[in-house]
Design an enzyme around this catalytic site. Sequence first.
Site, PDB file in Angstrom:
ATOM      1  N   GLU A  90       0.924  -1.209  -0.138  1.00  0.00           N
ATOM      2  CA  GLU A  90       0.092  -0.046   0.053  1.00  0.00           C
ATOM      3  C   GLU A  90       0.901   1.262   0.073  1.00  0.00           C
ATOM      4  O   GLU A  90       0.707   2.074  -0.811  1.00  0.00           O
ATOM      5  CB  GLU A  90      -1.017   0.031   1.090  1.00  0.00           C
ATOM      6  CG  GLU A  90      -1.696   1.173   1.511  1.00  0.00           C
ATOM      7  CD  GLU A  90      -2.409   1.290   2.935  1.00  0.00           C
ATOM      8  OE1 GLU A  90      -2.533   2.438   3.336  1.00  0.00           O
ATOM      9  OE2 GLU A  90      -2.274   0.226   3.322  1.00  0.00           O
ATOM     10  N   ASP A  94       1.138   4.030  -3.313  1.00  0.00           N
ATOM     11  CA  ASP A  94       0.471   5.353  -3.105  1.00  0.00           C
ATOM     12  C   ASP A  94       1.587   6.006  -4.086  1.00  0.00           C
ATOM     13  O   ASP A  94       0.915   7.085  -4.678  1.00  0.00           O
ATOM     14  CB  ASP A  94       0.617   5.642  -1.701  1.00  0.00           C
ATOM     15  CG  ASP A  94       0.275   7.081  -1.653  1.00  0.00           C
ATOM     16  OD1 ASP A  94      -0.818   7.507  -1.540  1.00  0.00           O
ATOM     17  OD2 ASP A  94       1.108   8.063  -1.145  1.00  0.00           O
ATOM     18  N   ASP A 164      -7.173   0.893   0.054  1.00  0.00           N
ATOM     19  CA  ASP A 164      -5.732   0.219   0.463  1.00  0.00           C
ATOM     20  C   ASP A 164      -5.803  -0.693  -0.482  1.00  0.00           C
ATOM     21  O   ASP A 164      -4.418  -1.121  -0.923  1.00  0.00           O
ATOM     22  CB  ASP A 164      -5.854  -0.272   1.886  1.00  0.00           C
ATOM     23  CG  ASP A 164      -5.779   0.914   2.986  1.00  0.00           C
ATOM     24  OD1 ASP A 164      -5.452   2.034   2.472  1.00  0.00           O
ATOM     25  OD2 ASP A 164      -5.983   0.531   3.999  1.00  0.00           O
ATOM     26  N   GLU A 167      -4.591   0.537  -3.898  1.00  0.00           N
ATOM     27  CA  GLU A 167      -3.047   0.902  -3.796  1.00  0.00           C
ATOM     28  C   GLU A 167      -2.134  -0.358  -3.812  1.00  0.00           C
ATOM     29  O   GLU A 167      -0.942  -0.249  -4.275  1.00  0.00           O
ATOM     30  CB  GLU A 167      -2.826   1.705  -2.655  1.00  0.00           C
ATOM     31  CG  GLU A 167      -3.667   3.072  -2.938  1.00  0.00           C
ATOM     32  CD  GLU A 167      -3.315   4.016  -1.542  1.00  0.00           C
ATOM     33  OE1 GLU A 167      -3.228   5.339  -1.792  1.00  0.00           O
ATOM     34  OE2 GLU A 167      -3.059   3.419  -0.483  1.00  0.00           O
TER      35      GLU A 167
END
Length: 276
Positions: A90, A94, A164, A167
């Site tokens: 995650e 990002d 989440d 990502e």
Amino acid sequence: KTTEAGEQTASGMPVEETIPEETTTVTTNQEEWIVSEGNAEDRARLNRLQDLIGSPINPNEETTFLRALRHRSLTDVKSFQSHETYERLEFLGDAVLELIVSELIYEIYPEEDEGFLTKLRAKIVRGKTLAHLGERLGLDELAEISSSAVKSGKRHLSQGILADLFESLVAALYLTKGFELTRLFVREAVQKNLDVSQLSKRIDNFKSLLMEHLQAGQRPLPVYRVMRESGPDHQKIFTIGVYLEGELMGKASGKSKKEAEQRAAKVALDTLNGEN
């Protein structure tokens, strides 16, 4: 008597051969994960995932993709460590996502300034938008998650978990398939499932609007306070109050403090506009 393998017992009888269970072994720098042909849930999950990404998942990539779908709540009920869940992915996803989205809107809006692009990117990569993408892609059905992290025992994941998952999937694609395939996947997901033009016009920074409203009336700036925190660590709910000159003008809850503050600011704005 000699067996086909050339082995012989003391009595001259052949040694029976043991046929091992067919498995696929995936080795990474930190662990070895064996995906058995009998592990139906993981196999089904991988089959559906490769249909989603439009590319076959090779045996040496399975560990990464399974980890990208594994929620941290499983560390409480299974022998997984935190690094075996999607948390690290995650983090990486990002950063990769921000780069791809930045490039996309840079191309779509060639004449807009940095401020416009920065605000639009924030709207696309924020949790609520990514949760929408995750739901549209069916990541809620692919996730491996404990029953304690699912609302009311139903297969309905929170916006935070869906964001989440999106990502972490981006990160898994980047690590296994490279930047170009990841870039195409993200751009297609955004352009098919979001109205970027409408999103660019949406006003949703209620904290800024509240501040501008108060400054126009020459009033002091608001103060935001945490009134309550509830829920487990992986699914916190924050209740925030916004105070104007010591008076509570609005309160709201959210999955993060920022989300709760924005919602509380909107309540305060609605209250102030009702007074006018």
